[in-house]
Design an enzyme around this catalytic site. Structure first.
Site, mmCIF file in Angstrom:
data_model
loop_
_atom_site.group_PDB
_atom_site.id
_atom_site.type_symbol
_atom_site.label_atom_id
_atom_site.label_comp_id
_atom_site.label_asym_id
_atom_site.label_seq_id
_atom_site.Cartn_x
_atom_site.Cartn_y
_atom_site.Cartn_z
ATOM 1 C CB SER A 116 -0.961 -0.226 1.268
ATOM 2 O OG SER A 116 -1.619 1.177 1.215
ATOM 3 C CE LYS B 146 -1.453 -4.050 3.311
ATOM 4 N NZ LYS B 146 -1.418 -5.116 2.718
ATOM 5 C CE1 TYR C 127 -4.137 -2.481 5.154
ATOM 6 C CE2 TYR C 127 -3.454 -0.272 4.826
ATOM 7 C CZ TYR C 127 -3.807 -1.370 4.399
ATOM 8 O OH TYR C 127 -3.944 -1.720 3.230
#
Length: 255
Positions: free
Chosen positions: A147, A164, A160
């Site tokens: 991401s 990533k 998160y």
């Protein structure tokens, strides 16, 4: 070599995780249209079977296989079934991900932390390692869906974003160590994409308006717009490419 042959995945076996919807579904369908036999995988078999059936109806080759990549026994069982049935795996697309918490990083609880790390780091790592052992027989490609948040942390997406970033580092590590056994490892870094997974962002008008200030193309991507890069990375078109992370973000990382 013709364009058709350059991007052909004929006789290849591909496993796509998180493929029951969104970006994973788009990837699975495009790889199948390029000639791959696609194993459509996610936690729940029903969604996987729908995508597999649609691929078959369109003239492609596919099967559904349930696997929760946050569970080690399910990873082991997944690859055992693939090896028993196909004897090989040519392409792995690590796309399944978890993002259970949206809020200030200081308020991240242990459950959200553990779930996110179990899927996005441990899951990706052992999916890649297990696939790599199977790919050593004849080479292969691993594509990790990371991401842009792994480069610039997303607001209220702390853990998160951290995971990533780890996926980006993991991609480079596997690429460096696996090149000698014929395995290429690369990553796709999606920007804001209109999926259920990103609905906390795309369904909130205030957040979406703020996000558009940082995206030169002034729109979110459609899931299918991520698939072309994965096809490139999975095919002979990228035969001298490994350890690369490709941004598909409407220019977000330029701002």
């Amino acid at each position: 070599m013709s364009v058709e042959n350059l991007f052909s995945l004929k006789d290849k076996v591909a496993l796509v995780t998180g493929a029951s919807r969104g970006i994973g579904e788009g990837i699975a369908k495009l790889l199948a249209s390029a000639g791959a036999h696609v194993i459509v995988s996610s936690r729940k078999i029903d969604g996987c079977q729908r995508v597999a059936d649609e691929i078959i109806s369109a003239g492609g080759s596919a099967e559904a296989l349930a696997c929760h990549i946050g569970e080690m026994d399910q990873i082991e069982n997944c690859f055992k079934q693939i090896e028993d049935k196909h004897g090989k795996l040519d392409i792995l697309v690590n796309n399944a991900a978890a993002n259970p918490y949206f809020g200030h990083v200081l308020d991240t609880d242990l459950n959200a932390f553990q779930k996110t790390c179990d899927v996005n780091i441990r899951g990706y790592f052992f999916m890649s390692a297990t696939a790599g052992k199977l790919m050593k027989k004849s080479g292969g490609n691993i594509i990790n869906v990371a991401s842009v948040n792994g480069v610039i942390p997303g607001d209220f997406q702390g853990i998160y974003s951290i995971t990533k970033s780890a996926v980006i580092a993991m991609t480079k590590t596997f690429a460096k160590e696996c090149a000698s056994v014929g395995i290429r490892v690369n990553a796709l870094l999606p920007g804001l994409t209109d999926t259920k997974f990103a609905s906390a962002l795309t369904s909130n008008d205030a957040i979406l308006k703020q996000a558009m200030l940082h995206i030169p193309m002034k729109r979110a991507a459609m899931p299918e717009e991520m698939a072309g890069t994965v096809l490139y990375l999975a095919s002979d078109a990228s035969s001298y490419t490994t350890g690369t992370c490709i941004n598909v973000d409407g220019g977000y990382l330029l701002v």
